[in-house]
Design a protein around this motif. Sequence first.
Motif, PDB file in Angstrom:
ATOM      1  N   VAL A   1       0.839  -1.185   0.000  1.00  0.00           N
ATOM      2  CA  VAL A   1       0.000   0.000   0.000  1.00  0.00           C
ATOM      3  C   VAL A   1       0.881   1.245   0.000  1.00  0.00           C
ATOM      4  O   VAL A   1       1.907   1.284   0.671  1.00  0.00           O
ATOM      5  CB  VAL A   1      -0.909   0.002   1.254  1.00  0.00           C
ATOM      6  CG1 VAL A   1      -1.683   1.292   1.379  1.00  0.00           C
ATOM      7  CG2 VAL A   1      -1.860  -1.173   1.228  1.00  0.00           C
ATOM      8  N   VAL A   2       0.461   2.262  -0.755  1.00  0.00           N
ATOM      9  CA  VAL A   2       1.088   3.580  -0.704  1.00  0.00           C
ATOM     10  C   VAL A   2       0.102   4.510  -0.009  1.00  0.00           C
ATOM     11  O   VAL A   2      -1.041   4.659  -0.446  1.00  0.00           O
ATOM     12  CB  VAL A   2       1.434   4.116  -2.104  1.00  0.00           C
ATOM     13  CG1 VAL A   2       1.973   5.534  -2.009  1.00  0.00           C
ATOM     14  CG2 VAL A   2       2.439   3.218  -2.786  1.00  0.00           C
ATOM     15  N   VAL A   3       0.534   5.104   1.098  1.00  0.00           N
ATOM     16  CA  VAL A   3      -0.291   6.028   1.867  1.00  0.00           C
ATOM     17  C   VAL A   3       0.252   7.437   1.655  1.00  0.00           C
ATOM     18  O   VAL A   3       1.465   7.660   1.742  1.00  0.00           O
ATOM     19  CB  VAL A   3      -0.285   5.667   3.360  1.00  0.00           C
ATOM     20  CG1 VAL A   3      -0.996   6.720   4.183  1.00  0.00           C
ATOM     21  CG2 VAL A   3      -0.916   4.304   3.574  1.00  0.00           C
ATOM     22  N   ALA A   4      -0.640   8.379   1.368  1.00  0.00           N
ATOM     23  CA  ALA A   4      -0.270   9.784   1.185  1.00  0.00           C
ATOM     24  C   ALA A   4      -1.006  10.624   2.228  1.00  0.00           C
ATOM     25  O   ALA A   4      -2.218  10.465   2.407  1.00  0.00           O
ATOM     26  CB  ALA A   4      -0.638  10.251  -0.217  1.00  0.00           C
ATOM     27  N   LEU A   5      -0.274  11.499   2.910  1.00  0.00           N
ATOM     28  CA  LEU A   5      -0.863  12.368   3.929  1.00  0.00           C
ATOM     29  C   LEU A   5      -0.385  13.795   3.736  1.00  0.00           C
ATOM     30  O   LEU A   5       0.794  14.030   3.466  1.00  0.00           O
ATOM     31  CB  LEU A   5      -0.455  11.905   5.325  1.00  0.00           C
ATOM     32  CG  LEU A   5      -0.989  10.559   5.785  1.00  0.00           C
ATOM     33  CD1 LEU A   5      -0.268  10.115   7.036  1.00  0.00           C
ATOM     34  CD2 LEU A   5      -2.473  10.655   6.044  1.00  0.00           C
TER      35      LEU A   5
ATOM     36  N   ALA B   1      -9.762  10.665   0.836  1.00  0.00           N
ATOM     37  CA  ALA B   1     -10.080  11.914   0.152  1.00  0.00           C
ATOM     38  C   ALA B   1      -8.966  12.394  -0.771  1.00  0.00           C
ATOM     39  O   ALA B   1      -9.238  13.028  -1.796  1.00  0.00           O
ATOM     40  CB  ALA B   1     -10.390  13.008   1.172  1.00  0.00           C
ATOM     41  N   ALA B   2      -7.716  12.111  -0.441  1.00  0.00           N
ATOM     42  CA  ALA B   2      -6.580  12.585  -1.243  1.00  0.00           C
ATOM     43  C   ALA B   2      -5.611  11.440  -1.497  1.00  0.00           C
ATOM     44  O   ALA B   2      -4.516  11.410  -0.945  1.00  0.00           O
ATOM     45  CB  ALA B   2      -5.889  13.742  -0.532  1.00  0.00           C
ATOM     46  N   PRO B   3      -5.996  10.475  -2.349  1.00  0.00           N
ATOM     47  CA  PRO B   3      -5.091   9.345  -2.608  1.00  0.00           C
ATOM     48  C   PRO B   3      -3.873   9.786  -3.405  1.00  0.00           C
ATOM     49  O   PRO B   3      -3.885  10.838  -4.052  1.00  0.00           O
ATOM     50  CB  PRO B   3      -5.960   8.378  -3.413  1.00  0.00           C
ATOM     51  CG  PRO B   3      -6.971   9.238  -4.059  1.00  0.00           C
ATOM     52  CD  PRO B   3      -7.226  10.371  -3.102  1.00  0.00           C
ATOM     53  N   PRO B   4      -2.815   8.997  -3.387  1.00  0.00           N
ATOM     54  CA  PRO B   4      -1.614   9.360  -4.148  1.00  0.00           C
ATOM     55  C   PRO B   4      -1.861   9.271  -5.650  1.00  0.00           C
ATOM     56  O   PRO B   4      -2.589   8.393  -6.115  1.00  0.00           O
ATOM     57  CB  PRO B   4      -0.580   8.331  -3.692  1.00  0.00           C
ATOM     58  CG  PRO B   4      -1.368   7.198  -3.155  1.00  0.00           C
ATOM     59  CD  PRO B   4      -2.640   7.769  -2.637  1.00  0.00           C
ATOM     60  N   SER B   5      -1.259  10.178  -6.370  1.00  0.00           N
ATOM     61  CA  SER B   5      -1.363  10.170  -7.829  1.00  0.00           C
ATOM     62  C   SER B   5      -0.403   9.116  -8.392  1.00  0.00           C
ATOM     63  O   SER B   5       0.496   8.657  -7.682  1.00  0.00           O
ATOM     64  CB  SER B   5      -1.009  11.552  -8.385  1.00  0.00           C
ATOM     65  OG  SER B   5       0.364  11.804  -8.192  1.00  0.00           O
ATOM     66  N   PRO B   6      -0.577   8.735  -9.659  1.00  0.00           N
ATOM     67  CA  PRO B   6       0.367   7.771 -10.250  1.00  0.00           C
ATOM     68  C   PRO B   6       1.820   8.246 -10.204  1.00  0.00           C
ATOM     69  O   PRO B   6       2.726   7.433  -9.999  1.00  0.00           O
ATOM     70  CB  PRO B   6      -0.132   7.639 -11.688  1.00  0.00           C
ATOM     71  CG  PRO B   6      -1.587   7.944 -11.601  1.00  0.00           C
ATOM     72  CD  PRO B   6      -1.705   9.003 -10.540  1.00  0.00           C
ATOM     73  N   ASP B   7       2.059   9.543 -10.365  1.00  0.00           N
ATOM     74  CA  ASP B   7       3.417  10.071 -10.284  1.00  0.00           C
ATOM     75  C   ASP B   7       3.984   9.931  -8.867  1.00  0.00           C
ATOM     76  O   ASP B   7       5.165   9.638  -8.683  1.00  0.00           O
ATOM     77  CB  ASP B   7       3.470  11.535 -10.713  1.00  0.00           C
ATOM     78  CG  ASP B   7       3.222  11.711 -12.198  1.00  0.00           C
ATOM     79  OD1 ASP B   7       3.453  10.748 -12.957  1.00  0.00           O
ATOM     80  OD2 ASP B   7       2.796  12.809 -12.591  1.00  0.00           O
ATOM     81  N   GLU B   8       3.140  10.152  -7.862  1.00  0.00           N
ATOM     82  CA  GLU B   8       3.588  10.010  -6.478  1.00  0.00           C
ATOM     83  C   GLU B   8       3.896   8.545  -6.164  1.00  0.00           C
ATOM     84  O   GLU B   8       4.875   8.246  -5.475  1.00  0.00           O
ATOM     85  CB  GLU B   8       2.522  10.544  -5.526  1.00  0.00           C
ATOM     86  CG  GLU B   8       2.365  12.040  -5.590  1.00  0.00           C
ATOM     87  CD  GLU B   8       1.243  12.560  -4.736  1.00  0.00           C
ATOM     88  OE1 GLU B   8       1.326  13.722  -4.303  1.00  0.00           O
ATOM     89  OE2 GLU B   8       0.277  11.813  -4.488  1.00  0.00           O
TER      90      GLU B   8
END
Length: 115
Positions: free
Chosen positions: A14-18, A66-73
């Motif tokens: 999983v990739v988590v973005a905060l 609400a703000a998932p990581p983008s493909p670039d991230e």
Amino acid sequence: MAAGGFCKLPNGSVVVALNLPGLGPAGGADGGTARVRVLVLAQNRARALTRLRNLGLRAVYLRGNAAPPSPDEITAVLHHPDGLIWRTAPDNGVIATELWHPIRALLRGTAVARP
């Protein structure tokens, strides 16, 4: 409250973005510290948050997507050896051209209190 999200990869990780407020380097629009976007690669969401908590970021929670990581991230965090990176969060949807930094660079510049 920190906005954030996650994305499950085909291999099960999983990739988590905060977006974390007041953690970035000084020089934000209000003269204080800027918001940062942190990306974590882990086996599941709980382990991703545990990685951040072990670094001293105790009050980090992920509620919703609400703000998932983008493909670039996702590509950026997959290609980083630590799997834990950050950069200044974009303001008002304006994409910054800032490169991603290892988490050590963020924690070196701020004093994170540990009990």
